[in-house]
Design a protein around this motif. Sequence first.
Motif, PDB file in Angstrom:
ATOM      1  N   GLY A  18       0.820  -1.206   0.000  1.00  0.00           N
ATOM      2  CA  GLY A  18       0.000   0.000   0.000  1.00  0.00           C
ATOM      3  C   GLY A  18       0.854   1.257   0.000  1.00  0.00           C
ATOM      4  O   GLY A  18       0.572   2.224  -0.715  1.00  0.00           O
ATOM      5  N   GLU A  19       1.924   1.242   0.793  1.00  0.00           N
ATOM      6  CA  GLU A  19       2.834   2.396   0.826  1.00  0.00           C
ATOM      7  C   GLU A  19       3.527   2.565  -0.523  1.00  0.00           C
ATOM      8  O   GLU A  19       3.702   3.686  -1.003  1.00  0.00           O
ATOM      9  N   TRP A  20       3.899   1.455  -1.156  1.00  0.00           N
ATOM     10  CA  TRP A  20       4.538   1.533  -2.480  1.00  0.00           C
ATOM     11  C   TRP A  20       3.568   2.117  -3.507  1.00  0.00           C
ATOM     12  O   TRP A  20       3.959   2.894  -4.366  1.00  0.00           O
ATOM     13  N   GLY A  21       2.281   1.730  -3.425  1.00  0.00           N
ATOM     14  CA  GLY A  21       1.278   2.304  -4.316  1.00  0.00           C
ATOM     15  C   GLY A  21       1.162   3.806  -4.126  1.00  0.00           C
ATOM     16  O   GLY A  21       1.089   4.570  -5.092  1.00  0.00           O
ATOM     17  N   GLU A  22       1.189   4.252  -2.876  1.00  0.00           N
ATOM     18  CA  GLU A  22       1.131   5.687  -2.585  1.00  0.00           C
ATOM     19  C   GLU A  22       2.372   6.402  -3.113  1.00  0.00           C
ATOM     20  O   GLU A  22       2.281   7.502  -3.662  1.00  0.00           O
ATOM     21  N   GLN A  23       3.530   5.779  -2.951  1.00  0.00           N
ATOM     22  CA  GLN A  23       4.766   6.396  -3.441  1.00  0.00           C
ATOM     23  C   GLN A  23       4.743   6.520  -4.963  1.00  0.00           C
ATOM     24  O   GLN A  23       5.198   7.519  -5.518  1.00  0.00           O
ATOM     25  N   LEU A  24       4.194   5.519  -5.631  1.00  0.00           N
ATOM     26  CA  LEU A  24       4.060   5.568  -7.086  1.00  0.00           C
ATOM     27  C   LEU A  24       3.188   6.765  -7.495  1.00  0.00           C
ATOM     28  O   LEU A  24       3.537   7.512  -8.409  1.00  0.00           O
ATOM     29  N   VAL A  25       2.084   6.971  -6.787  1.00  0.00           N
ATOM     30  CA  VAL A  25       1.189   8.091  -7.088  1.00  0.00           C
ATOM     31  C   VAL A  25       1.893   9.418  -6.788  1.00  0.00           C
ATOM     32  O   VAL A  25       1.765  10.370  -7.563  1.00  0.00           O
ATOM     33  N   CYS A  26       2.652   9.480  -5.707  1.00  0.00           N
ATOM     34  CA  CYS A  26       3.412  10.705  -5.397  1.00  0.00           C
ATOM     35  C   CYS A  26       4.382  11.041  -6.523  1.00  0.00           C
ATOM     36  O   CYS A  26       4.502  12.205  -6.924  1.00  0.00           O
ATOM     37  N   GLN A  27       5.061  10.024  -7.029  1.00  0.00           N
ATOM     38  CA  GLN A  27       6.000  10.248  -8.136  1.00  0.00           C
ATOM     39  C   GLN A  27       5.255  10.770  -9.366  1.00  0.00           C
ATOM     40  O   GLN A  27       5.699  11.709 -10.018  1.00  0.00           O
ATOM     41  N   TRP A  28       4.115  10.172  -9.673  1.00  0.00           N
ATOM     42  CA  TRP A  28       3.328  10.610 -10.832  1.00  0.00           C
ATOM     43  C   TRP A  28       2.847  12.049 -10.636  1.00  0.00           C
ATOM     44  O   TRP A  28       2.938  12.866 -11.557  1.00  0.00           O
ATOM     45  N   LEU A  29       2.346  12.365  -9.439  1.00  0.00           N
ATOM     46  CA  LEU A  29       1.883  13.727  -9.164  1.00  0.00           C
ATOM     47  C   LEU A  29       3.023  14.733  -9.310  1.00  0.00           C
ATOM     48  O   LEU A  29       2.837  15.812  -9.877  1.00  0.00           O
ATOM     49  N   THR A  30       4.177  14.393  -8.806  1.00  0.00           N
ATOM     50  CA  THR A  30       5.342  15.275  -8.922  1.00  0.00           C
ATOM     51  C   THR A  30       5.674  15.515 -10.391  1.00  0.00           C
ATOM     52  O   THR A  30       5.954  16.647 -10.795  1.00  0.00           O
ATOM     53  N   GLN A  31       5.599  14.482 -11.189  1.00  0.00           N
ATOM     54  CA  GLN A  31       5.843  14.620 -12.634  1.00  0.00           C
ATOM     55  C   GLN A  31       4.774  15.482 -13.307  1.00  0.00           C
ATOM     56  O   GLN A  31       5.029  16.080 -14.345  1.00  0.00           O
ATOM     57  N   GLN A  32       3.582  15.550 -12.699  1.00  0.00           N
ATOM     58  CA  GLN A  32       2.489  16.363 -13.240  1.00  0.00           C
ATOM     59  C   GLN A  32       2.502  17.779 -12.663  1.00  0.00           C
ATOM     60  O   GLN A  32       1.505  18.487 -12.734  1.00  0.00           O
ATOM     61  N   ARG A  67      -4.629  24.909  -6.749  1.00  0.00           N
ATOM     62  CA  ARG A  67      -5.465  23.796  -6.314  1.00  0.00           C
ATOM     63  C   ARG A  67      -4.783  23.033  -5.194  1.00  0.00           C
ATOM     64  O   ARG A  67      -3.565  22.928  -5.135  1.00  0.00           O
ATOM     65  N   LEU A  68      -5.602  22.451  -4.346  1.00  0.00           N
ATOM     66  CA  LEU A  68      -5.145  21.570  -3.292  1.00  0.00           C
ATOM     67  C   LEU A  68      -5.895  20.259  -3.460  1.00  0.00           C
ATOM     68  O   LEU A  68      -7.125  20.257  -3.513  1.00  0.00           O
ATOM     69  N   ALA A  69      -5.166  19.181  -3.574  1.00  0.00           N
ATOM     70  CA  ALA A  69      -5.789  17.866  -3.786  1.00  0.00           C
ATOM     71  C   ALA A  69      -5.609  16.996  -2.551  1.00  0.00           C
ATOM     72  O   ALA A  69      -4.500  16.853  -2.031  1.00  0.00           O
ATOM     73  N   PHE A  70      -6.714  16.448  -2.099  1.00  0.00           N
ATOM     74  CA  PHE A  70      -6.714  15.438  -1.050  1.00  0.00           C
ATOM     75  C   PHE A  70      -6.897  14.109  -1.793  1.00  0.00           C
ATOM     76  O   PHE A  70      -7.955  13.867  -2.373  1.00  0.00           O
ATOM     77  N   VAL A  71      -5.858  13.294  -1.794  1.00  0.00           N
ATOM     78  CA  VAL A  71      -5.833  12.113  -2.667  1.00  0.00           C
ATOM     79  C   VAL A  71      -5.984  10.834  -1.849  1.00  0.00           C
ATOM     80  O   VAL A  71      -5.213  10.572  -0.923  1.00  0.00           O
ATOM     81  N   GLU A  72      -6.963  10.051  -2.220  1.00  0.00           N
ATOM     82  CA  GLU A  72      -7.157   8.718  -1.651  1.00  0.00           C
ATOM     83  C   GLU A  72      -6.581   7.719  -2.652  1.00  0.00           C
ATOM     84  O   GLU A  72      -6.955   7.719  -3.833  1.00  0.00           O
ATOM     85  N   VAL A  73      -5.651   6.886  -2.198  1.00  0.00           N
ATOM     86  CA  VAL A  73      -5.000   5.898  -3.051  1.00  0.00           C
ATOM     87  C   VAL A  73      -5.534   4.520  -2.691  1.00  0.00           C
ATOM     88  O   VAL A  73      -5.533   4.132  -1.520  1.00  0.00           O
ATOM     89  N   LYS A  74      -5.982   3.799  -3.684  1.00  0.00           N
ATOM     90  CA  LYS A  74      -6.444   2.431  -3.491  1.00  0.00           C
ATOM     91  C   LYS A  74      -5.548   1.506  -4.306  1.00  0.00           C
ATOM     92  O   LYS A  74      -5.487   1.606  -5.537  1.00  0.00           O
ATOM     93  N   THR A  75      -4.837   0.624  -3.619  1.00  0.00           N
ATOM     94  CA  THR A  75      -3.946  -0.339  -4.268  1.00  0.00           C
ATOM     95  C   THR A  75      -4.576  -1.715  -4.139  1.00  0.00           C
ATOM     96  O   THR A  75      -4.846  -2.175  -3.026  1.00  0.00           O
ATOM     97  N   ARG A  76      -4.832  -2.348  -5.247  1.00  0.00           N
ATOM     98  CA  ARG A  76      -5.514  -3.637  -5.276  1.00  0.00           C
ATOM     99  C   ARG A  76      -4.825  -4.592  -6.245  1.00  0.00           C
ATOM    100  O   ARG A  76      -4.166  -4.166  -7.197  1.00  0.00           O
ATOM    101  N   GLN A  77      -5.033  -5.892  -6.005  1.00  0.00           N
ATOM    102  CA  GLN A  77      -4.598  -6.902  -6.957  1.00  0.00           C
ATOM    103  C   GLN A  77      -5.593  -6.950  -8.108  1.00  0.00           C
ATOM    104  O   GLN A  77      -6.718  -6.467  -7.983  1.00  0.00           O
ATOM    105  N   ALA A  78      -5.168  -7.550  -9.204  1.00  0.00           N
ATOM    106  CA  ALA A  78      -6.072  -7.711 -10.348  1.00  0.00           C
ATOM    107  C   ALA A  78      -7.248  -8.599  -9.932  1.00  0.00           C
ATOM    108  O   ALA A  78      -7.147  -9.397  -9.010  1.00  0.00           O
ATOM    109  N   GLN A  79      -8.339  -8.458 -10.619  1.00  0.00           N
ATOM    110  CA  GLN A  79      -9.549  -9.254 -10.405  1.00  0.00           C
ATOM    111  C   GLN A  79     -10.034  -9.168  -8.960  1.00  0.00           C
ATOM    112  O   GLN A  79     -10.323 -10.153  -8.316  1.00  0.00           O
ATOM    113  N   ASN A  80     -10.149  -7.952  -8.473  1.00  0.00           N
ATOM    114  CA  ASN A  80     -10.598  -7.721  -7.103  1.00  0.00           C
ATOM    115  C   ASN A  80     -12.109  -7.540  -7.084  1.00  0.00           C
ATOM    116  O   ASN A  80     -12.747  -7.413  -8.114  1.00  0.00           O
TER     117      ASN A  80
END
Length: 171
Positions: A18-32, A67-80
Amino acid sequence: MPPAAPRPNRQSLNLQVGEWGEQLVCQWLTQQQWHILDRRWHCRWGEIDIIARSSASTPTPHINANRLAFVEVKTRQAQNWDADGLLAITQSKQQKLWKTAQIYLGKHPELAELFCQFDVALVQCNWISQPPNTVDIHDELQETAIDIKQPFHVGGYQFILLDYIESAFTL
């Protein structure tokens, strides 16, 4: 030869993923062009995974630079069972996020005048191989461009940012 380090249990592994999923989103947001203000900010009402402020220097027609974004990250396996986490954003969860955001803004009044939005990031995580005992996703992400629907491999897992939904809900 020293003994092998113990493998993390399922619960700690799920927290790490879950933390890795959040870090991935942080990296993407930073790139944006977003600036990450806080991660896993919590109060008595709940927790907000990521709080980010747009940092685009010049606004474009579709981007408000204040803008200020409050981001909820959901990390799931395939076929959830819950549409990659989207169904987990219930009315009750939305109200908790809204209350938590209000408390955050109360503690950071300099941000209270910004346009606020509640975003949802859906991340898919699939196990590929036996993960090593330790992995530093921060090092792995440093040089990596993250794109929506493009796989990223780390620690025996494949992560995919399936979707980033801006202003996913309003109250």
